[in-house]
Design a protein around this motif. Sequence first.
Motif, PDB file in Angstrom:
ATOM      1  N   PHE A 383       0.850  -1.196   0.000  1.00 28.99           N
ATOM      2  CA  PHE A 383       0.000   0.000   0.000  1.00 28.99           C
ATOM      3  C   PHE A 383       0.889   1.251   0.000  1.00 28.99           C
ATOM      4  O   PHE A 383       1.083   1.894   1.041  1.00 28.99           O
ATOM      5  N   PRO A 384       1.472   1.635  -1.141  1.00 23.76           N
ATOM      6  CA  PRO A 384       2.437   2.749  -1.191  1.00 23.76           C
ATOM      7  C   PRO A 384       1.864   4.063  -0.675  1.00 23.76           C
ATOM      8  O   PRO A 384       2.609   4.886  -0.119  1.00 23.76           O
ATOM      9  N   HIS A 446      -8.412   3.416   6.389  1.00 22.06           N
ATOM     10  CA  HIS A 446      -8.545   3.548   4.939  1.00 22.06           C
ATOM     11  C   HIS A 446      -9.289   2.339   4.406  1.00 22.06           C
ATOM     12  O   HIS A 446      -9.408   1.308   5.082  1.00 22.06           O
ATOM     13  N   ASN A 447      -9.814   2.475   3.208  1.00 17.07           N
ATOM     14  CA  ASN A 447     -10.427   1.367   2.498  1.00 17.07           C
ATOM     15  C   ASN A 447      -9.377   0.825   1.531  1.00 17.07           C
ATOM     16  O   ASN A 447      -8.969   1.499   0.590  1.00 17.07           O
ATOM     17  N   ARG A 448      -8.911  -0.397   1.761  1.00 17.96           N
ATOM     18  CA  ARG A 448      -7.785  -0.958   1.013  1.00 17.96           C
ATOM     19  C   ARG A 448      -8.279  -1.913  -0.075  1.00 17.96           C
ATOM     20  O   ARG A 448      -7.625  -2.909  -0.380  1.00 17.96           O
ATOM     21  N   ASN A 449      -9.405  -1.559  -0.717  1.00 17.55           N
ATOM     22  CA  ASN A 449      -9.963  -2.467  -1.720  1.00 17.55           C
ATOM     23  C   ASN A 449      -8.957  -2.704  -2.854  1.00 17.55           C
ATOM     24  O   ASN A 449      -8.130  -1.848  -3.174  1.00 17.55           O
ATOM     25  N   GLY A 456      -8.555   1.010 -14.980  1.00 18.25           N
ATOM     26  CA  GLY A 456      -7.307   0.609 -14.354  1.00 18.25           C
ATOM     27  C   GLY A 456      -7.014   1.289 -13.030  1.00 18.25           C
ATOM     28  O   GLY A 456      -5.943   1.078 -12.451  1.00 18.25           O
ATOM     29  N   THR A 457      -7.946   2.092 -12.532  1.00 23.05           N
ATOM     30  CA  THR A 457      -7.752   2.759 -11.250  1.00 23.05           C
ATOM     31  C   THR A 457      -8.537   2.043 -10.168  1.00 23.05           C
ATOM     32  O   THR A 457      -9.395   1.201 -10.449  1.00 23.05           O
ATOM     33  N   PHE A 458      -8.241   2.412  -8.914  1.00 27.25           N
ATOM     34  CA  PHE A 458      -8.978   1.890  -7.765  1.00 27.25           C
ATOM     35  C   PHE A 458      -9.988   2.937  -7.299  1.00 27.25           C
ATOM     36  O   PHE A 458      -9.705   4.141  -7.324  1.00 27.25           O
ATOM     37  N   THR A 459     -11.165   2.478  -6.878  1.00 28.39           N
ATOM     38  CA  THR A 459     -12.147   3.411  -6.318  1.00 28.39           C
ATOM     39  C   THR A 459     -11.623   4.001  -5.014  1.00 28.39           C
ATOM     40  O   THR A 459     -11.811   5.191  -4.741  1.00 28.39           O
ATOM     41  N   TYR A 460     -10.927   3.190  -4.238  1.00 27.10           N
ATOM     42  CA  TYR A 460     -10.434   3.641  -2.940  1.00 27.10           C
ATOM     43  C   TYR A 460      -8.913   3.564  -2.914  1.00 27.10           C
ATOM     44  O   TYR A 460      -8.259   4.171  -3.750  1.00 27.10           O
ATOM     45  N   SER A 514     -17.551   3.089   3.746  1.00 27.77           N
ATOM     46  CA  SER A 514     -17.337   2.328   4.984  1.00 27.77           C
ATOM     47  C   SER A 514     -17.614   0.842   4.806  1.00 27.77           C
ATOM     48  O   SER A 514     -17.169   0.036   5.626  1.00 27.77           O
ATOM     49  N   TYR A 515     -18.358   0.461   3.742  1.00 33.64           N
ATOM     50  CA  TYR A 515     -18.691  -0.952   3.565  1.00 33.64           C
ATOM     51  C   TYR A 515     -18.328  -1.496   2.185  1.00 33.64           C
ATOM     52  O   TYR A 515     -18.136  -2.712   2.021  1.00 33.64           O
ATOM     53  N   GLU A 516     -18.210  -0.647   1.189  1.00 31.42           N
ATOM     54  CA  GLU A 516     -17.969  -1.134  -0.170  1.00 31.42           C
ATOM     55  C   GLU A 516     -16.575  -1.756  -0.289  1.00 31.42           C
ATOM     56  O   GLU A 516     -15.596  -1.224   0.230  1.00 31.42           O
ATOM     57  N   ASP A 517     -16.494  -2.885  -0.997  1.00 35.55           N
ATOM     58  CA  ASP A 517     -15.215  -3.564  -1.239  1.00 35.55           C
ATOM     59  C   ASP A 517     -14.423  -3.785   0.044  1.00 35.55           C
ATOM     60  O   ASP A 517     -13.228  -3.524   0.117  1.00 35.55           O
TER      61      ASP A 517
END
Length: 910
Positions: A383-384, A446-449, A456-460, A514-517
């Motif tokens: 997680f950079p 943090h949300n580490r989904n 190609g990006t992350f939502t969180y 708070s709950y997604e992924d």
Amino acid sequence: MKPLYFKILALLLALPFAATAQTVSGTVTDNGEPVIGATISAGSMGTVSDLDGNYSLNLTGAGTYELTASYIGYASTTKTFTLSSGETVTWNIALESGATNLEELVIVGSRTAPRSNTTSPLPVDVFRSKDLISTGQTTFDKALQYRVPSFNTVQTPVNDATSLLDPYEIRNMGPSRTLILINGKRKNLSALLYTQTSPGRGETGADISGIPVDAIKRIEILRDGASAQYGSDAIAGVMNIILKDDDEAGSFTLRTGITSEGDGEMYGIALNNGSSLGRDGFINYTLDLSKTNLANRPGTVSAEGEAGDFGADLADVQRFLSAYPDARNINGSPETTASKIAVNFGNNLTETTEIYGDAAYIYKRVNSFANYRTPYWRTEEDFPYLADFFPDGPNGEYIGYVPTFEGLLNDYNATLGFRTEKNGWIADLSFTVGGNQQTYKVNNSHNRNNTLNPDGTFTYRENSPITFDPGGTRFTHTVGNIDVTRRLSDKVGIAFGSEFRNENFTIIEGQLSSYEDGGADSFAGNDPRNSGKFNRYNFGGYADAAFDITDDFLVNATVRLENYSDFGNAFVYKVSSRYKFNEDKITLRASFSTGFKAPTLHQIFTQKAQYSFVPGQGIQVGGLVNNVSREARLLGLPALDPEKSTNFTVGVGLRPSDDLSITLDYFNISVKDRIILSTEIGGTDGGGTELDAILSDNNLSDLSFFVNGLDTRTSGIDFVANYRGFKLGENALNINLAGNYMLQNERDGDVKNPAIVASAGQSVANQTQEALFFTSRPKYKAILGLSTDFGKLGVSLNNTVFGPTTFYQQGLDAGIFTEFSTKVVTDLALNYGITEMTTLSLNVNNLLNVLPEWEFKSEISGDSRLNDAEFLQNQSNLITFNQRYSQMTYDGYHFSQLGTMLSAALNVRF
């Protein structure tokens, strides 16, 4: 034309309220205190005194009457009146008590007249407000821990939502099987469902920790099943909290305290006051404000255990732990801020009618912490962005982070009632509302989904917020009661009534992030699919009769029928008896009852992703599946049924002298279809079962659910003795000894596993679960209290013996378990009367700084593994999460882990 039974019913209801002409009225007292339920009679005509000691007797026709006032435990008194037509006279009666100064009149446990606690057919403990304040404990539930042997509660070191409300129980039966009453009216449940691996798992109870002690007049604890009298949740007993009703006296209290480690500072201020209300009423109110700071008790973390659990390089782990031996963990007792207000009032509208009520509101805020995410647990390589999120090192580098858990609790209850008496019939109508809401906030996380978007990006991840609103839960109820009592004579009393209750449980959804992924790291929020508002109602009725067959022989019987909108009917009954002899110095008593506990709405509808620590595997995400969900149907889970119980108690009360009282009671409680939250059911080694498929399809490591999984049996002995005849020179030494010993607390028969679980070779209740139910509370507990006065100085010394507890932790080698050893906690209290109206109190709780101690045990006689230091270190790493917890993790504490606590209070009465 109306049916005949409507006419008969109308006639029966009208009879008690027929009018008469001549009246004798007044108040029945004992040393200025009202006597409740005293009989005032003239021939076949009679009435009883109400809760304020007032009575009014209507007589038919002018003439001469000999009136008799009587009550069990008091000497009868008579007086003759000659009344002319329509005349009204006053006769205030001061009964001469036949009870000793060791006895209390108790209301709980009887729907007719109150009894003294040694002559009651049921075991009842009575405590005054000063008894609880003298413990020096900061909350009501912790004060009870050091006053009631059969009562247990404990604070766990890493709590999440449990930090808002510690689980408590009577007779090791769990928090949901003790009914809480305020002034005799049902208090609302908490919104919190305990889901951690701690005592009380899978249950909920009322929040008693927030009740301001300064508002309490006395507490009556009925240690006996009472579902027939009060309805659901009273399998283990009933706690009735009576609020102060003084309209003249008031007090102002300043409190402060600190632990011997220099943390956990406590500050508090409380005001209690009363005044007259209307022409003949009162209002008493209490305001209590307090704050308790964090008390941190982390352990020294094992480098080898860390490296093994997280697959980290041992050198990296050792380097971090050399700077931070506790791995920067924060656990112990959280920071808590609370505001509490309680009001109690009553007013006589006429000589025979009163209006009454009470209300309370509690606001509590708790700040606690999750386990510290070390840099080898949540690595910068994986997680950079964490280097930018949490640059908390000495030089701004990333050294991990600790998610905070903040809980906000609001709890309220209020009752408005109307009580009237006519011709000896007392009718009591009341309406009660109550609610509890708990909402949460997670910071520094943090949300580490790891789900990629199409671009190609992350939502969180690097786009994640660091503050989350996970939602929460809310529970409310409204209760209507109609209770009618009548003392037909000094030998017979009857009561009947009904209750309507509407309950609502709400799961408040969290914000999307708070709950997604996977949601917030440490505490995921409520998914909208698992959220909503759920409701049910029930209607019940009871009938009760008490027969004083002689002055010595009493029989009491109660029946109750309830109908719930979600599962149907429940019928229960209770019979109790008491026989006194040898001039009331010996009382034999016994009771037998059936009972029930309805599944709570929390248990029926809660569904969520649950983070939990699995020994040897770290934090895992599991699923809690409710019994009305799609998943429940796939699993073949049945709907929850109410628990059913039988409760047998037999005991003796002794009063050999005015200075000594003793009660000894044996109890035996059998519970059928006990509702449990199952253990985490994981996949099988080979895979391929229906259970494996459901876990895989829902991306879960395991799942749990509620089920009527066990039959249990609990038996034991309660002992209470008070002696006030010992002299220290010119001073009297009061000696109080009370104890509880569990003879039996175990599963009765096989575990009731659903077919899909049994076919996968698993069980809803493993050894860990059963240890939570049966052995994680002390095998025995005793309290020896000594108190005396030296002029203006009052001194009391209390010793509480906490017996052993045993626990089978998940993940330990076969046959290995832990045992907490027996310990004695000593508390010293000093009270000095500076003036007649000012008192200074000093308390040293846990005077000798006694801490829980545990050791490994084995089911195998002579097990050589217990002599292998490396083996024991490995086992210890599993149960203490690599020594993060200085004593133990969620399971097994049997008293406070904070050590010596010092407190002082200044009380000014006015």
